[in-house]
Every structure is written in C-alpha cells, then in structure tokens.
Write a protein that holds these residues in place. Structure first.
Motif, PDB file in Angstrom:
ATOM      1  N   ASP A  46       0.850  -1.185   0.000  1.00  0.00           N
ATOM      2  CA  ASP A  46       0.000   0.000   0.000  1.00  0.00           C
ATOM      3  C   ASP A  46       0.889   1.239   0.000  1.00  0.00           C
ATOM      4  O   ASP A  46       1.589   1.515   0.968  1.00  0.00           O
ATOM      5  N   PHE A  47       0.888   1.995  -1.113  1.00  0.00           N
ATOM      6  CA  PHE A  47       1.679   3.212  -1.215  1.00  0.00           C
ATOM      7  C   PHE A  47       0.750   4.412  -1.336  1.00  0.00           C
ATOM      8  O   PHE A  47      -0.304   4.337  -1.957  1.00  0.00           O
ATOM      9  N   SER A  48       1.157   5.529  -0.751  1.00  0.00           N
ATOM     10  CA  SER A  48       0.347   6.742  -0.800  1.00  0.00           C
ATOM     11  C   SER A  48       0.717   7.608  -1.990  1.00  0.00           C
ATOM     12  O   SER A  48       0.292   8.750  -2.066  1.00  0.00           O
ATOM     13  N   TYR A  49       1.507   7.083  -2.916  1.00  0.00           N
ATOM     14  CA  TYR A  49       1.907   7.833  -4.098  1.00  0.00           C
ATOM     15  C   TYR A  49       1.982   6.861  -5.269  1.00  0.00           C
ATOM     16  O   TYR A  49       2.138   5.654  -5.095  1.00  0.00           O
ATOM     17  N   GLU A  50       1.884   7.410  -6.487  1.00  0.00           N
ATOM     18  CA  GLU A  50       1.962   6.564  -7.669  1.00  0.00           C
ATOM     19  C   GLU A  50       3.414   6.222  -7.974  1.00  0.00           C
ATOM     20  O   GLU A  50       4.246   7.109  -8.136  1.00  0.00           O
ATOM     21  N   GLN A  51       3.698   4.949  -8.077  1.00  0.00           N
ATOM     22  CA  GLN A  51       5.054   4.517  -8.396  1.00  0.00           C
ATOM     23  C   GLN A  51       5.252   4.395  -9.912  1.00  0.00           C
ATOM     24  O   GLN A  51       4.358   3.939 -10.626  1.00  0.00           O
ATOM     25  N   ILE A  52       6.442   4.798 -10.346  1.00  0.00           N
ATOM     26  CA  ILE A  52       6.823   4.707 -11.754  1.00  0.00           C
ATOM     27  C   ILE A  52       8.167   3.994 -11.835  1.00  0.00           C
ATOM     28  O   ILE A  52       9.126   4.379 -11.161  1.00  0.00           O
TER      29      ILE A  52
ATOM     30  N   GLY B  63      21.257  13.421  -3.979  1.00  0.00           N
ATOM     31  CA  GLY B  63      20.121  13.752  -3.138  1.00  0.00           C
ATOM     32  C   GLY B  63      18.869  13.058  -3.629  1.00  0.00           C
ATOM     33  O   GLY B  63      18.796  12.561  -4.760  1.00  0.00           O
ATOM     34  N   ALA B  64      17.850  13.033  -2.801  1.00  0.00           N
ATOM     35  CA  ALA B  64      16.610  12.330  -3.149  1.00  0.00           C
ATOM     36  C   ALA B  64      15.898  12.965  -4.331  1.00  0.00           C
ATOM     37  O   ALA B  64      15.130  12.287  -5.024  1.00  0.00           O
ATOM     38  N   GLN B  65      16.129  14.240  -4.594  1.00  0.00           N
ATOM     39  CA  GLN B  65      15.385  14.923  -5.661  1.00  0.00           C
ATOM     40  C   GLN B  65      15.970  14.700  -7.053  1.00  0.00           C
ATOM     41  O   GLN B  65      15.390  15.147  -8.047  1.00  0.00           O
ATOM     42  N   ARG B  66      17.102  13.993  -7.158  1.00  0.00           N
ATOM     43  CA  ARG B  66      17.658  13.721  -8.495  1.00  0.00           C
ATOM     44  C   ARG B  66      17.936  12.234  -8.735  1.00  0.00           C
ATOM     45  O   ARG B  66      18.697  11.884  -9.621  1.00  0.00           O
TER      46      ARG B  66
ATOM     47  N   ILE C  13      11.780   9.481  -5.408  1.00  0.00           N
ATOM     48  CA  ILE C  13      12.647   8.478  -6.023  1.00  0.00           C
ATOM     49  C   ILE C  13      11.837   7.399  -6.732  1.00  0.00           C
ATOM     50  O   ILE C  13      12.223   6.933  -7.814  1.00  0.00           O
ATOM     51  N   PHE C  14      10.711   7.010  -6.171  1.00  0.00           N
ATOM     52  CA  PHE C  14       9.925   5.917  -6.736  1.00  0.00           C
ATOM     53  C   PHE C  14       8.804   6.392  -7.660  1.00  0.00           C
ATOM     54  O   PHE C  14       7.929   5.601  -8.002  1.00  0.00           O
TER      55      PHE C  14
ATOM     56  N   ALA D 249       5.454  14.113  -3.811  1.00  0.00           N
ATOM     57  CA  ALA D 249       6.759  14.769  -3.970  1.00  0.00           C
ATOM     58  C   ALA D 249       6.706  15.912  -4.952  1.00  0.00           C
ATOM     59  O   ALA D 249       7.475  16.859  -4.871  1.00  0.00           O
ATOM     60  N   ALA D 250       5.784  15.855  -5.905  1.00  0.00           N
ATOM     61  CA  ALA D 250       5.666  16.912  -6.902  1.00  0.00           C
ATOM     62  C   ALA D 250       4.527  17.869  -6.563  1.00  0.00           C
ATOM     63  O   ALA D 250       4.200  18.750  -7.343  1.00  0.00           O
ATOM     64  N   ASN D 251       3.925  17.712  -5.379  1.00  0.00           N
ATOM     65  CA  ASN D 251       2.761  18.496  -5.030  1.00  0.00           C
ATOM     66  C   ASN D 251       2.865  18.900  -3.548  1.00  0.00           C
ATOM     67  O   ASN D 251       2.220  18.313  -2.697  1.00  0.00           O
ATOM     68  N   PRO D 252       3.703  19.913  -3.257  1.00  0.00           N
ATOM     69  CA  PRO D 252       3.959  20.269  -1.868  1.00  0.00           C
ATOM     70  C   PRO D 252       2.698  20.597  -1.075  1.00  0.00           C
ATOM     71  O   PRO D 252       2.689  20.459   0.142  1.00  0.00           O
TER      72      PRO D 252
END
Length: 300
Positions: free
Chosen positions: A4-10, A234-237, A275-276, A295-298
């Motif tokens: 169960d993830f709270s974000y869409e994984q790609i 870093g986590a953002q790249r 990252i995911f 992560a893309a929607n603060p």
C-alpha cells in the motif's frame, strides 16, 4: 503481496523486445534467460505485485525501427508513460528525424548507448551539435548509458549543453562484483559519480545494480552504492528503475524492488515518493496528474 503506497510509483527504466525483429545485436540465444519476446502482459503482474503503476520504456537496439516499435506499443498501453528511443545524433538529418519522432507524445528522451561505442570519448568529440540542439528544442531528455570511464567525456558534453536534461542510467554501472568501499573500482566509480553530480541538470537512475553484482547479492552488497548515489544526487535527483527483463539475469522484479525500498526506508515519505515516481514524472515530463505524487505536489 501488493503493498500500500500513498503515491503513484513509476518504474523509470524497463524494456520490451522481440528477438524476431532482428536488430538486437547483443541479444543472442546464448542469453537464454532473455532470448524471447517480452511484452506488457509479461510485466503487468510483476508491476501489480509491487504497486508500480506505470513505466518508462527504454530502447535496447540502436535503430530507429526499434524506436518506432516501442512507440507503437506505447500507443496501445496506458502503463507505458514514456519512451526513451534512439536516433543517430551524428546524422545530418537527425534534426528532421527528431522533429518527426517528437510528434509522438510519449517520446520523452533518446539514448545513444554510449557504453557500446568503440570510442569512449564519442560524446565529447562527435559532430552531434545539430542533433542535440534539436533535442533541446523539442524538450526531449538524454539517457547516458555509461561506465565510470566515460565520465570525463560526459563532463565535456554537459558543460557544452547546460540546457539538456540528462539522466545517468544504472548508476553508471558500478563494479559491484569487485567489492565496495576501499576497492580501486569503487574509488574510481565514486569519483565519477561525484564529478557528474555537480551538474544540476543531471539525474541518476537507481537501476541495474543487481545485474552488476555477483550472484547471491544482498542488501548489504548494494547498500554502499546506493548510499553514495544518494549522498551525491540527493533524493530529488534519483529515480528507481527495474531494468527488467535484464534484471532476470541476476534477480527478479519483486526482489530488487523490495531491496531498494528497504535501503531507502530511512528517507521521509516525500523523498521516497520522489525516487519511486515523482522524479521520473518531472524529469521525463510525463503526462501524469501531479496530485498523484506528493513529492511533486507540496500542497498535497
């Protein structure tokens, strides 16, 4: 078991191919694990098991014909969010070809398979300016399939084209079989990663690491390499990718996904979401609702 993830994984890096097409020079019957057709129906249950919604489909043959084949698959499968194709960047007609292929909305990048070229400095010396400028004009990115030995030539290329988005495939294929910290191979690889991470337009894929390890790899085998990638970019790249079905040579989809999840579990939810999934969506300009990725929607 589905997680169960709270974000869409790609999955930022996977392949489909059909050896009957005849343009995969590296794919021979000797690679019996890989020498068959791999298609979306093969990956679907593996994605579902790991909660991966969509993928970035990456070329595996240096031909325009294969790129058209992948784009045709993408037209008929919503799980393929984007395609990384191949074009002859040094061809005088490359800008026209790039313009034609860029009319396909799922073409998001190109990859010249630098690791297979006989000249390690090709990316710095080849006459590819018009092709690269066409990539920038059409907002396409560049996948760099390299080893550490290509880092200095890639550095020259990056300085020349600061507007081009670049992602390093497979963490620049570290020599995991040769040992971790303290080994000459690790030192050379870590220096290359540190060098390339200085460029803000450069991202890196956490993919292909299992393939570079010896059989019987574990979290501890992979840990120092992911740690250095995380410290450098870093986590953002960083973006996670499976490199399936090449992954099948030394692992499987669920095992590699679980390993990466454990090794990045100390990050907060937004960093893991980046990252995911979120970083791949942003880097490749995928047509995905940002609300699906914290992560893309603060504000979400």
């Amino acid at each position: 078991m589905t997680q169960d993830f709270s974000y869409e994984q790609i999955d930022a890096h996977q392949h489909y191919w059909d050896p009957a097409r005849g343009d995969y020079g590296w794919l021979t019957p000797a690679l019996s694990t890989l020498y068959r057709r791999f298609a979306p129906d093969d990956l679907a249950p593996l994605r579902a098991q790991c909660g991966v919604a969509r993928t970035v489909l990456v070329q595996a043959a240096p031909t325009v014909e294969e790129t058209r084949y992948l784009l045709d698959l993408a037209r008929h499968d919503d799980s393929i969010a984007g395609v990384v194709g191949w074009v002859p960047l040094d061809d005088p007609h490359a800008p026209d070809l790039i313009a034609e292929l860029a009319s396909e909305p799922k073409l998001r990048a190109v990859r010249p398979m630098l690791q297979d070229l006989p000249d390690d400095r090709w990316i710095a010396t080849a006459n590819i300016a018009r092709g690269v400028e066409a990539l920038i004009a059409h907002d396409l990115a560049f996948d760099a399939l390299i080893f550490a030995r290509h880092a200095e030539a890639l550095e020259t290329f990056l300085m020349r084209y600061p507007a081009l988005r670049v992602v390093i495939d497979h963490g620049a294929k570290p020599p995991i079989r040769d040992g971790a910290e303290g080994s000459p191979g690790f030192a050379a690889w870590s220096r290359a990663i540190t060098l390339l991470a200085r460029f803000p337009q450069v991202h890196c894929k956490v993919s292909g690491l299992a393939t570079e390890a010896a059989p019987g790899w574990s979290d501890d085998t992979i840990r120092p390499f992911i740690a250095h990638l995380l410290a450098s970019f870093g986590a953002q790249r960083l973006m996670w990718g499976s490199d399936w079905p090449v992954l099948n040579l030394n692992g499987d989809y669920a095992r590699w996904h679980a390993c990466a999840q454990r090794l990045l579990a100390h990050l907060d939810v937004r960093e893991r979401a980046a990252i995911f999934g979120g970083n791949a969506a942003a880097f490749y300009r995928l047509n995905i609702d940002p609300a699906a990725n914290p992560a893309a929607n603060p504000a979400g």
